[in-house]
Design a protein around this motif. Structure first.
Motif, PDB file in Angstrom:
ATOM      1  N   LEU A 155       4.236  39.112  28.815  1.00 40.46           N
ATOM      2  CA  LEU A 155       4.718  39.159  27.441  1.00 40.46           C
ATOM      3  C   LEU A 155       6.244  39.256  27.351  1.00 40.46           C
ATOM      4  N   ALA A 156       6.848  40.171  28.100  1.00 35.42           N
ATOM      5  CA  ALA A 156       8.301  40.346  28.021  1.00 35.42           C
ATOM      6  C   ALA A 156       9.030  39.076  28.418  1.00 35.42           C
ATOM      7  N   HIS A 157       8.539  38.400  29.456  1.00 34.23           N
ATOM      8  CA  HIS A 157       9.173  37.150  29.897  1.00 34.23           C
ATOM      9  C   HIS A 157       9.061  36.078  28.817  1.00 34.23           C
ATOM     10  N   CYS A 158       7.884  36.002  28.181  1.00 35.54           N
ATOM     11  CA  CYS A 158       7.680  34.968  27.162  1.00 35.54           C
ATOM     12  C   CYS A 158       8.522  35.231  25.925  1.00 35.54           C
ATOM     13  N   ARG A 159       8.653  36.496  25.546  1.00 31.06           N
ATOM     14  CA  ARG A 159       9.509  36.808  24.403  1.00 31.06           C
ATOM     15  C   ARG A 159      10.943  36.371  24.667  1.00 31.06           C
ATOM     16  N   ARG A 160      11.424  36.657  25.868  1.00 35.03           N
ATOM     17  CA  ARG A 160      12.782  36.271  26.217  1.00 35.03           C
ATOM     18  C   ARG A 160      12.931  34.745  26.221  1.00 35.03           C
ATOM     19  N   LEU A 161      11.936  34.040  26.745  1.00 30.50           N
ATOM     20  CA  LEU A 161      11.984  32.580  26.751  1.00 30.50           C
ATOM     21  C   LEU A 161      12.069  32.023  25.339  1.00 30.50           C
ATOM     22  N   ILE A 162      11.255  32.568  24.431  1.00 29.90           N
ATOM     23  CA  ILE A 162      11.245  32.079  23.052  1.00 29.90           C
ATOM     24  C   ILE A 162      12.581  32.357  22.379  1.00 29.90           C
ATOM     25  N   GLU A 163      13.119  33.577  22.567  1.00 32.47           N
ATOM     26  CA  GLU A 163      14.415  33.923  21.965  1.00 32.47           C
ATOM     27  C   GLU A 163      15.516  32.995  22.462  1.00 32.47           C
ATOM     28  N   GLU A 164      15.544  32.752  23.780  1.00 32.93           N
ATOM     29  CA  GLU A 164      16.606  31.914  24.335  1.00 32.93           C
ATOM     30  C   GLU A 164      16.427  30.455  23.934  1.00 32.93           C
ATOM     31  N   ARG A 165      15.185  30.001  23.851  1.00 37.40           N
ATOM     32  CA  ARG A 165      14.936  28.631  23.392  1.00 37.40           C
ATOM     33  C   ARG A 165      15.394  28.458  21.955  1.00 37.40           C
ATOM     34  N   ASP A 166      14.999  29.388  21.074  1.00 39.11           N
ATOM     35  CA  ASP A 166      15.359  29.284  19.662  1.00 39.11           C
ATOM     36  C   ASP A 166      16.868  29.409  19.470  1.00 39.11           C
ATOM     37  N   GLU A 167      17.502  30.283  20.254  1.00 42.30           N
ATOM     38  CA  GLU A 167      18.943  30.447  20.135  1.00 42.30           C
ATOM     39  C   GLU A 167      19.672  29.193  20.595  1.00 42.30           C
ATOM     40  N   ALA A 168      19.180  28.560  21.657  1.00 40.62           N
ATOM     41  CA  ALA A 168      19.797  27.328  22.142  1.00 40.62           C
ATOM     42  C   ALA A 168      19.690  26.220  21.102  1.00 40.62           C
TER      43      ALA A 168
END
Length: 299
Positions: A66-79
């Motif tokens: 979960l923590a890894h996926c949250r970070r992936l989504i945040e970084e994807r959306d921010e990019a």
């Protein structure tokens, strides 16, 4: 099949505690959420949720993911947001603060030019020598001078700021030229808002900096007024480059103790921390940086 498939659905189920509420958040059907999570579990060969008729809870593998996926989504959306913002037009209200004299001389004209280029933007500028709490008072950006106090704010250097000790030739003819830091105690000093002048200590003991508390019969909380008094030969002054460079070049002021010039400070753009900087703030910071670099005082 994309390697991203199922990640948004998995995080939504974990956050919402169920497939139906996750489907509402994502605006898709519950069956689609369930299908995507099942496919993700198949790819990983691991169960991510314990499912009962009443509850959905994460397994150990699910908690780890979960923590890894949250970070992936945040970084994807921010990019994606960062790229879209490259073409975004600054709009809405931008609140800015700066010290009075520096703001009037440098910042406000540059902000006015920025506003002309971006008609959808509105600005409120508060020129004050009081240090505002940017978060508490809802200020988007501050231009601050000198050294920054430790804080949780983000700072970007937008211009240099070199301090000069100097005096008029008429004063030095009358009172002599200080050759050492110790000589300063024998001179009339023109003081402004600072209670102490900072110098590079050089070989003196006690650290890299040497503080001197100026004494004299003249004081004013205006750099322009200090400059005028110095030009009239009233005493020594320590002022930033943008006040004195022209006069040093013309010989109306003489630089003193240059080997002990204080470590360079700077002009800073300061703003509250945030994961993604809005286009209006980001573009104004660059505009200020470019504009200050073109000023004669900074060439």
């Amino acid at each position: 099949m994309s390697r991203w498939d199922g990640i948004d659905e998995f995080v939504a189920v974990a956050d919402c505690g169920g497939f139906s509420r996750a489907a509402e958040r994502l605006r898709i059907s519950s069956s689609q959420v369930s299908r995507q999570v099942a496919r993700l579990e198949d790819r990983l060969q691991a169960r991510l949720f314990y499912r009962t008729t009443r509850s959905v809870t994460l397994t150990e593998a699910g908690r780890s993911l979960l923590a890894h996926c949250r970070r992936l989504i945040e970084e994807r959306d921010e990019a994606l947001l960062a790229v879209s913002d490259l073409q975004a037009e600054p709009k809405g209200l931008l609140r800015l603060t700066c010290a009075v004299a520096y703001g009037e001389r440098f910042v406000v004209p540059l902000v006015n030019g920025f506003l002309e280029r971006h008609p959808q933007l509105r600005v409120e500028i508060e020129l004050t020598n009081r240090r505002l709490d940017l978060v508490h008072e809802g200020v988007d950006l501050a231009v601050r001078l000198g050294r920054l106090m430790d804080s949780s704010l983000v700072a970007t250097r937008i211009a240099p700021r070199v301090m000069h000790l100097c005096a008029a030739p008429s004063y030095l003819e009358r009172r002599g030229t200080p050759r050492t830091l110790a000589d300063l105690a024998e001179h009339d000093c023109l003081t402004g808002t600072a209670d102490a002048w900072t110098f590079d200590a050089g070989s003196l003991d006690g650290g890299p900096e040497w503080l001197f508390r100026p004494q004299g019969r003249w004081r004013c909380n205006s750099g322009t007024a200090v400059l005028d008094a110095a030009l009239r030969g009233f005493g020594l002054c320590q002022l930033p480059d943008y006040y004195v460079v022209e006069h040093l070049t013309a010989g109306r002021l003489v630089p003193l103790l240059e080997a002990h010039r204080p470590p360079n400070t700077a002009v800073w753009a300061v703003y509250p921390p945030q994961r993604h900087l809005s286009p209006k703030v980001r573009l104004l910071i660059q505009h200020l940086k470019d504009g200050l670099a073109r000023q004669p005082e900074y060439r």
